[in-house]
Write an enzyme that holds these catalytic residues in place. Sequence first.
Site, PDB file in Angstrom:
ATOM      1  N   HIS A  53       0.885  -1.192  -0.137  1.00  0.00           N
ATOM      2  CA  HIS A  53       0.020  -0.118  -0.096  1.00  0.00           C
ATOM      3  C   HIS A  53       1.023   1.346  -0.195  1.00  0.00           C
ATOM      4  O   HIS A  53       1.976   1.349   0.728  1.00  0.00           O
ATOM      5  CB  HIS A  53      -1.001   0.133   1.082  1.00  0.00           C
ATOM      6  CG  HIS A  53      -2.080   0.778   1.096  1.00  0.00           C
ATOM      7  ND1 HIS A  53      -1.941   2.101   1.327  1.00  0.00           N
ATOM      8  CD2 HIS A  53      -3.424   0.741   0.497  1.00  0.00           C
ATOM      9  CE1 HIS A  53      -3.331   2.791   1.061  1.00  0.00           C
ATOM     10  NE2 HIS A  53      -3.988   1.727   0.366  1.00  0.00           N
ATOM     11  N   PRO A  54       0.429   2.401  -0.791  1.00  0.00           N
ATOM     12  CA  PRO A  54       1.226   3.415  -0.853  1.00  0.00           C
ATOM     13  C   PRO A  54       1.331   4.600   0.024  1.00  0.00           C
ATOM     14  O   PRO A  54       1.968   5.400  -0.429  1.00  0.00           O
ATOM     15  CB  PRO A  54       0.822   3.825  -2.358  1.00  0.00           C
ATOM     16  CG  PRO A  54      -0.419   3.462  -2.544  1.00  0.00           C
ATOM     17  CD  PRO A  54      -0.588   2.259  -1.833  1.00  0.00           C
ATOM     18  N   CYS A  55       0.418   4.424   1.145  1.00  0.00           N
ATOM     19  CA  CYS A  55       0.116   5.513   2.005  1.00  0.00           C
ATOM     20  C   CYS A  55       1.257   6.019   2.667  1.00  0.00           C
ATOM     21  O   CYS A  55       1.207   7.298   2.825  1.00  0.00           O
ATOM     22  CB  CYS A  55      -1.116   5.405   2.599  1.00  0.00           C
ATOM     23  SG  CYS A  55      -0.968   4.071   3.776  1.00  0.00           S
ATOM     24  N   GLY A  56       2.202   5.376   2.829  1.00  0.00           N
ATOM     25  CA  GLY A  56       3.222   5.708   3.599  1.00  0.00           C
ATOM     26  C   GLY A  56       4.538   6.124   2.667  1.00  0.00           C
ATOM     27  O   GLY A  56       5.650   6.651   3.412  1.00  0.00           O
ATOM     28  N   THR A  57       4.502   5.863   1.609  1.00  0.00           N
ATOM     29  CA  THR A  57       5.837   5.923   0.731  1.00  0.00           C
ATOM     30  C   THR A  57       6.220   7.225   0.876  1.00  0.00           C
ATOM     31  O   THR A  57       7.614   7.413   0.899  1.00  0.00           O
ATOM     32  CB  THR A  57       5.186   5.426  -0.619  1.00  0.00           C
ATOM     33  OG1 THR A  57       4.881   4.165  -0.613  1.00  0.00           O
ATOM     34  CG2 THR A  57       6.752   5.565  -1.700  1.00  0.00           C
TER      35      THR A  57
END
Lengths: 229, 348
Positions: free
Chosen positions: A167-171
């Site tokens: 999941h990209p939310c913290g990238t």
Amino acid sequence: MAGPHKWDGTISGLDFCEAARTFSQRWKEVNPTLTHWVWIPRPMISGSAIGEGVGYLSLENMCHQRSTEDLVVSECCSADEEQSVDCATLNDNRGTHFYDYHILYNFSYNVPVLYFRGYQYDGQPLPLERVKEDFPPHSSSILKESRWTFLTTEDHPFLRRPWHMLHPCGTRDWMKLLFSCSHLSESEAVRQYLPSWLSVVGQVVGFNLPLAIHEGLSSSPVTNWVQPS
Amino acid sequence: MEICSEEAVKYVWEGAIPLQIHLHESEVTTLPPPAPVLVLGYRIGYLPLLIPQIKPHFDSTLPPGVDTVWFDYKGVPLKWYIPTGVLFDLLCPEPERPWNLTVHFRGYPGELLTPCDGEEAVKWSFINSLKEAAYIINGNCKSIMNMSQADQYELWQSVLNGTLENYSRVVPRLKLGVLREDCKMRSISRSQQVTGETNDSLPNQTGRIPVRLYIRNVEDIDDLEGIGALDSWEKISYINRPVENHDEGGLFTLRRAMESLLPELFGPSSPSPGNQRRKTKLDAAAGEPPEAAQQETHTAQVARIRLIRVQGIVPGWDTPFAWVVNNLSHPDFFLHVCVLVSASQGSH
């Protein structure tokens, strides 16, 4: 993309396309005999030419040998049929898993996202629990300790079928951190973005990048960090 | 026009699709086979949430085994994370009432559908969408991540039960506000101002608007009823891209918003709102024969928008986009838009 001081860890859609082009080119230069990252253009509306320039990076048919901890970018699993037979006979047929990796751009979070799926030698897809068993040992601790990403199964935005993804939310946050010690120009930062990003997410899924991919090692954000042993 | 219409939002939340659910014949083990069950599916709801209403009707006839529930429409498995209303608008250009769906309790098509174990999976998917919308609007998901357990529970229950009143009570705490007419800023709505907030506008706004487009390629015929049923999700293009208003002045309409996401479907010459034919680049891949191109003095059109549906209605192209967003968005703060396009077949 703004300079390092104002940079927020994201990359624009256009810069992503540019970075992808550079990355696949660089990969080919560094690993001429291995499976290549290929840019797959996809029209925004299927069956038309609408939305040119949109697409994703694809690397498929990566062999995972159960005996080793990490995925090896193995010569034996190139597109060449003759060589892939060698791969099968080297290992227990049933234990060999294959992986496809796609790098897509996410317009909500303005960062790349890794989609992947695994399957058995006979093409049977692997569920996420089974895929996790192929991950390197430190992968589960990375996932547990950091709140910046989690694994999930979602529809691939282009292929419209279930794929696993990080999941990209913290990238954005960890990319900003990763680049915080380097002093790169805008264009250099775009060029370093994908190799740096993939070297971090790759640790979770056991995808190793050859070190040479980080051109100009002294300025690569990745080499500023001590890798966990 | 009021940018926020309580009445419109109420209509949206009360909207429901009459469903006639048939048990798949392979799972019928008794004679006579059970009758189909009629349920009302909220537009803003999700199909798996209806299972508690459906299952009792078929319980006694199911073969032994563990339940893995999924639905199909004319053989195409339905993606459970898409709101019921959106599925209906997309798959039934000419509305079918009741909408005949088939339910399965066995043989989950894992190749085509992501796993779903019931309410928890749907809730997780909903909260994730809400987080994504918050990120798009505010540049971070903090307001969602910091929700109290009580608020999260109340929010989910309001979606589960379709209770707008309860939803409206929790929404101010999400700090997502309402879109202003210029579509560049959001502000605290009138009802939120009642609670004593002193700021009119919210901090850290990105000016981005969460939108999800579902584009279906259909045959180029005039009669919607004649459009064949969907046979594969590969025929549907999914575009998850925020809209941003970069216009300087002028009303930001629905047309302008769609044009920003799908410029090739809107040409430089846009005569009247009624005429949706547009001129676009020639595309050999769309099957246009080369001779046809030479007959045109301008570039030939390759695709035109047949229909655009939001919450079951066809909004006028000149509707202020802020109105569409504030009143027709889904509870997850995304505007889900169904678009039917046709590729041109030969000259007109």
